[in-house]
Design a protein around this motif. Structure first.
Motif, mmCIF file in Angstrom:
data_model
loop_
_atom_site.group_PDB
_atom_site.id
_atom_site.type_symbol
_atom_site.label_atom_id
_atom_site.label_comp_id
_atom_site.label_asym_id
_atom_site.label_seq_id
_atom_site.Cartn_x
_atom_site.Cartn_y
_atom_site.Cartn_z
ATOM 1 N N THR A 30 -10.832 2.467 2.689
ATOM 2 C CA THR A 30 -10.130 1.326 2.733
ATOM 3 C C THR A 30 -10.501 0.247 1.905
ATOM 4 O OG1 THR A 30 -9.242 1.784 4.972
ATOM 5 C CG2 THR A 30 -9.046 -0.492 4.304
ATOM 6 N N LEU A 31 -10.016 -0.039 0.849
ATOM 7 C CA LEU A 31 -10.469 -0.968 -0.293
ATOM 8 C C LEU A 31 -9.725 -2.347 -0.201
ATOM 9 C CD1 LEU A 31 -10.533 1.911 -2.824
ATOM 10 C CD2 LEU A 31 -12.232 1.013 -1.346
ATOM 11 N N MET A 88 0.675 -1.347 0.037
ATOM 12 C CA MET A 88 0.045 -0.058 -0.009
ATOM 13 C C MET A 88 0.889 1.218 0.083
ATOM 14 S SD MET A 88 -2.775 1.176 2.822
ATOM 15 C CE MET A 88 -1.681 1.752 3.990
ATOM 16 N N ASP A 146 -10.091 9.006 4.008
ATOM 17 C CA ASP A 146 -9.466 7.812 3.621
ATOM 18 C C ASP A 146 -10.410 6.888 3.364
ATOM 19 O OD1 ASP A 146 -6.871 9.180 3.679
ATOM 20 O OD2 ASP A 146 -6.518 8.003 5.465
ATOM 21 N N THR A 176 0.508 4.624 -2.165
ATOM 22 C CA THR A 176 0.103 5.896 -1.611
ATOM 23 C C THR A 176 1.490 7.033 -1.775
ATOM 24 O OG1 THR A 176 0.840 5.177 0.503
ATOM 25 C CG2 THR A 176 -1.630 5.168 -0.141
ATOM 26 N N ASP A 202 -5.950 -5.235 2.327
ATOM 27 C CA ASP A 202 -6.769 -3.957 2.367
ATOM 28 C C ASP A 202 -5.588 -2.611 1.980
ATOM 29 O OD1 ASP A 202 -9.076 -5.351 2.515
ATOM 30 O OD2 ASP A 202 -9.430 -4.565 4.776
ATOM 31 N N PHE A 203 -6.014 -1.773 1.295
ATOM 32 C CA PHE A 203 -5.316 -0.823 0.830
ATOM 33 C C PHE A 203 -6.345 0.574 1.469
ATOM 34 C CE2 PHE A 203 -1.991 -1.371 -2.793
ATOM 35 C CZ PHE A 203 -1.690 -2.585 -2.216
ATOM 36 N N THR A 204 -5.437 1.376 2.254
ATOM 37 C CA THR A 204 -6.210 2.606 2.579
ATOM 38 C C THR A 204 -5.669 3.788 1.881
ATOM 39 O OG1 THR A 204 -6.492 1.798 4.866
ATOM 40 C CG2 THR A 204 -6.704 4.434 4.620
ATOM 41 N N MET A 236 -17.311 5.435 2.071
ATOM 42 C CA MET A 236 -16.574 4.414 1.835
ATOM 43 C C MET A 236 -17.472 2.891 1.873
ATOM 44 S SD MET A 236 -13.042 2.855 3.850
ATOM 45 C CE MET A 236 -13.924 1.714 5.259
ATOM 46 N N THR A 250 -17.498 -0.121 -1.275
ATOM 47 C CA THR A 250 -16.999 -1.584 -0.740
ATOM 48 C C THR A 250 -18.415 -2.312 -1.051
ATOM 49 O OG1 THR A 250 -17.257 -1.042 1.749
ATOM 50 C CG2 THR A 250 -15.146 -0.799 0.621
#
Lengths: 344, 344, 344, 344
Positions: C273-274, B247, C271, B251, B271-273, C247, C251
């Motif tokens: 989170t994905l 991640m 932010d 970013t 998960d990527f934030t 978010m 999702t």
């Protein structure tokens, strides 16, 4: 300062001209090499092409590179001694097309060596060219000024390659192997084409492309059925670069194009008669391509790094005072691909 | 016939398996080389990844090349003795995605060496593989089977490159310089990128990419500000290939991407934030990329012609009976880029 | 002249300001209607958003329409009495993004009512606005100034629709049914979407969209499984417009998107989170969208012809001296969709 | 069962034919309405077109809708009594084009009522049609079978609209206002075109399009300079749908197209002679469009919801036993747009 001035068909003269004074954002470039382009040859042989006609003497030339001699007060991007390729394209930066990123369609374009507007836009075949600093792009120390003078025609072909859409892994046909066709072959290879076939009707021209080692070459005059192997199952090629400006090159290739293929028409000419039902039934896309804009900078990068190596395309370089001879040599496809003139 | 079977984390065994009988459109391939992939390492170290878990013993491996040993009655495309790269991708050819040209999203995919479905799809790290003839692509005589075994990971990266849109003349950033990142560098170059910058946090890895001579390399662990020069005026890079699956690599690169830039997410992870306001305000495009389809054939062409030369990426080749050692070496980024196993 | 000035959170005042003198290419517009936008509400409630903070008093407002009161000496495009929508977007026309047709990323943008730069760019909630003639677009006699004041938020959504690529025949999901979400529904319909589903967590909001008669509406708070029917076979929707800035809206929709689907992120927030592995495996594309440029003119055409009819979205119009009440009403999603202020 | 059989030019007969037996995945449809298409007229007047010639008697017709009479054992998608539009397109689902999502280029296409292959593909102008269940799409209760029979030509035009790229906010020209031109106008409007101009040389035809209320109509026979207002500054239209199949319609429109405009060639004909230098200098894109695939389902949705309302285009409906009269009426552009035949 000496300049190469066309007065009328077959009347090309080396004449004395004054060097323009330098404005704050301008530079003076001592031209080293200038490539002779097809449009230069049209002025030389016919005094123009189509509706474009010489109405006053005009300095020819727009494929140029040289060494910076002096710079205006506000110039920081280059300095004296820098070796540069100079873009002949000068869009206005204010019309609706410039503000849409379509600078090659600028309503007020001043492209070097063009008799399209009147007064004509004087060209760059001269010992010293005063131009805007933004037109000049530094080239790496490795490449010659002759190579750098290929940036303009390469930019034309990189723009054509962009018009084709992504080429990575594609099967590409190039019809017409003059300098533009050959640079299309190099551009398609640089863009990742997986297979390239190039056709022409002159063996000498095909031999130059063959030596590049990246394309299969075919003489369609010698063998009219040369493209047959690509015609099965509605055709094979994803993209055609038509660089001959000859209608028969285009119509003769249609059967070898797969449904949905893209034809980028680089060469220009008079009227083309096309079987529209074939274009419809195969959903072909015929796209014109015209000059370039940001691709000039890309050409400079590609040539500077020799990611694209144009050296095999340079047939001969003649000094300025043998310009007429250079133009005659450039007109003989059996002897020459690209001919350049050395200035200064 | 011997095969490399994973039973559980750290339990990799060389076992005897029967050779399947040959159907009319199948061929038997004597495997020569098999590359160890990140997913193979996940099975080896962790028994799976994410929700994908080993539930039965499974032959590993999907980066393979070999020599045709025998062919079924209806096979004409290859013959015994041909050297081939074998695609591990077997879409059904009948589901809605296959009929839309999106075979990599096939609803019934059977990809070699995958524990995603149950029963698992057995892999190709074995002495003899029986497969469909259409999976096998002949490679040129010039390249080794080791090079040919790069076709699969190269196909992944060529697909990623296509997901990026046209790359000709573009400025490209690659984050993560493992085998996939390095092949993204090669693919971006082959697609005509004008400038490539590659980052990683390991010097050994960067050194391999540096030797390719086509990318500037930066260690972002050693210098967290390494990308600063590309951040002016809202950013410079047109395309980012994120190949680390980390991640922070993503970013950390956002400020260096120009408005409208495309991010191709090749690496995967948890998960990527993400700062969504940056993605919105700069109109960035974050695109996933997954496996390949027609790009396998392209990879074969690119490797066969050495248009893409993968040899600098091969760190070591170990014999089948030293497979555990090979897996350990492949896990050590300070020592190895790509490790292959020699079969037979 | 009176103007609506925000001094700090909850400190909105109606103040007297001087009318600027008219330059040759400028016009004075007597503002008739001004729509309250989400960013106006952020300044009103919080004194800004994210890093954007009020540092001096600022006139709010950028969704405006009015009647031309007078024109500068060089103005020919409009004349006194013309009813116009006024674009709040003022790109410089000279930076690299303007010259690439990306005016919404202008390096020197002066967008009305924005505290992003300092000094802040004063807004347009005022009785008389002096602006460049090119900002003003005539609207047809059929539509009210209230409708005309929707041109700005509609332009945002038309730009978002363009970011999605062709929508003709597509299946579209819109998450978030505030004014922007509702205008995304209208824009997707106008662009030819064959099926539109819109979700929100507030019934009052959904009811307004339901009345448009072009979308199925779902309350995902009341029924968390509302999108299940679209999740079979790897998902159904071709395009998602995420207009909530939440978010969980994003999702929660991923499973209902088909492989290769495009997500246009219109709403913004902190932010997100994905699950990056889902984005990768389904090759989803998450695209930011930011403001607009030529879409303002399109919005004027669409509203003028009622090709897009925005009237169902206007909840209430309050006079200038009840502005605080208007802002409070606009903040209550159970009572209001779009609230406008009547000036003059 | 009766069917309309063409034996030779001007020899159209109503003949008795047996109903085929039903296979497990087939259905029998009692045809309600059948629209007469330009290709039907070519068979009727000339016995074919171009190289396509009648070599045996052939049932005509491919624009059809009806009511399901019975279904095969494995059919679940429709049931007796359902009202359906039937797609005449039957790609093989297995060739290279089908597996690339280009089903309209199927190597083994069996399109109803086509003399292109031999034996000819029998058409659908008959009382009872036995077809694959997947060809039949249910229509909503609101629309008539006559409207449903427009799904096929509308699908052609929706495909043409897709070939044009995004149309939202675009300025569109349509040359030729027969049924296909008129459906192109409706499709362009449905896809969000902001301005539509339609031309023809027949006032009666233009009058029908004018009544749609979404396009400006121009008679270019009566006023050869009708497009002049759109020719300033290198042209105005972003997209041209050429639906006349007449070369002069295309060449006469070139000056009104802006640089980079897309021409979608829907109409077909013999050879077109084009000024290639104009196409090159303006970088126009001439794209063929051919039939449709997934757009048939979209047409069903658009007509079922009356998002596209085709009723103004239906000139007359005649019973089966007056088919010859119907064909003559359909051939008279001064009297008829679309003529349909009522079966059963």
């Amino acid at each position: 300062m000496k300049a190469l001035v066309i007065h009328a068909a077959h009347d090309l003269r080396l004449e004395e001209r004054a060097v323009e004074p330098l404005k704050p954002r301008e530079i003076a470039v001592r031209i080293g090499a200038g490539g002779i382009c097809g449009s230069d040859l049209h002025y030389f042989h016919n005094g123009g092409f189509g509706a474009v006609r010489l109405k006053e003497p005009m300095i020819l030339g727009h494929e140029i590179a040289g060494t910076v001699a002096s710079v205006g007060a506000e110039v920081a991007s280059v300095q004296p001694g820098d070796r540069v390729a100079v873009s002949p394209s000068r869009p206005c930066g204010a019309c609706r097309y410039c503000l849409a990123g379509q600078q090659n369609h600028c309503l007020n374009m001043r492209f070097y060596g063009s008799a399209m507007p009147f007064p004509h836009i004087q060209g760059a075949f001269r010992e010293v060219l005063v131009c805007d600093a933004v037109q000049a792009h530094k080239v790496s120390g490795e490449v010659s000024l002759g190579e750098a003078a290929f940036c303009e025609p390469l930019a034309v072909c990189l723009h054509a390659a962009r018009r084709a859409g992504p080429l990575l892994g594609k099967r590409v046909l190039v019809t017409g192997c003059g300098p533009i066709g050959a640079l299309c072959v190099l551009s398609a290879h640089a863009a990742g084409a997986a297979e390239i076939v190039a056709t022409d009707i002159a063996d000498a021209t095909l031999a130059v492309v063959q030596k590049l080692g990246i394309a299969k070459t075919l003489n369609t005059a010698a063998d009219p059925d040369a493209l047959k192997p690509w015609e099965a199952d509605k055709g094979s090629f994803d993209v055609l670069f038509e660089a001959s400006g000859n209608m028969r090159a285009l119509t003769g290739a249609l059967a070898a194009l797969r449904p949905g293929a893209v034809i980028v028409q680089v060469g220009t000419g008079g009227d083309f008669t096309l079987p529209i039902s074939v274009l419809v039934a195969k959903e072909l896309e015929l796209r014109g391509t015209f000059r370039f804009h940001e691709e000039f900078a890309t050409a400079v990068q590609m040539i500077s790094s020799r990611h694209i190596d144009v050296r095999p395309l340079l047939s001969a370089t003649l000094p300025m005072d043998r310009a007429v001879e250079a133009f005659q040599l450039a007109s003989d496809r059996s002897k020459a691909m690209k001919v350049q003139i050395a200035f200064g």
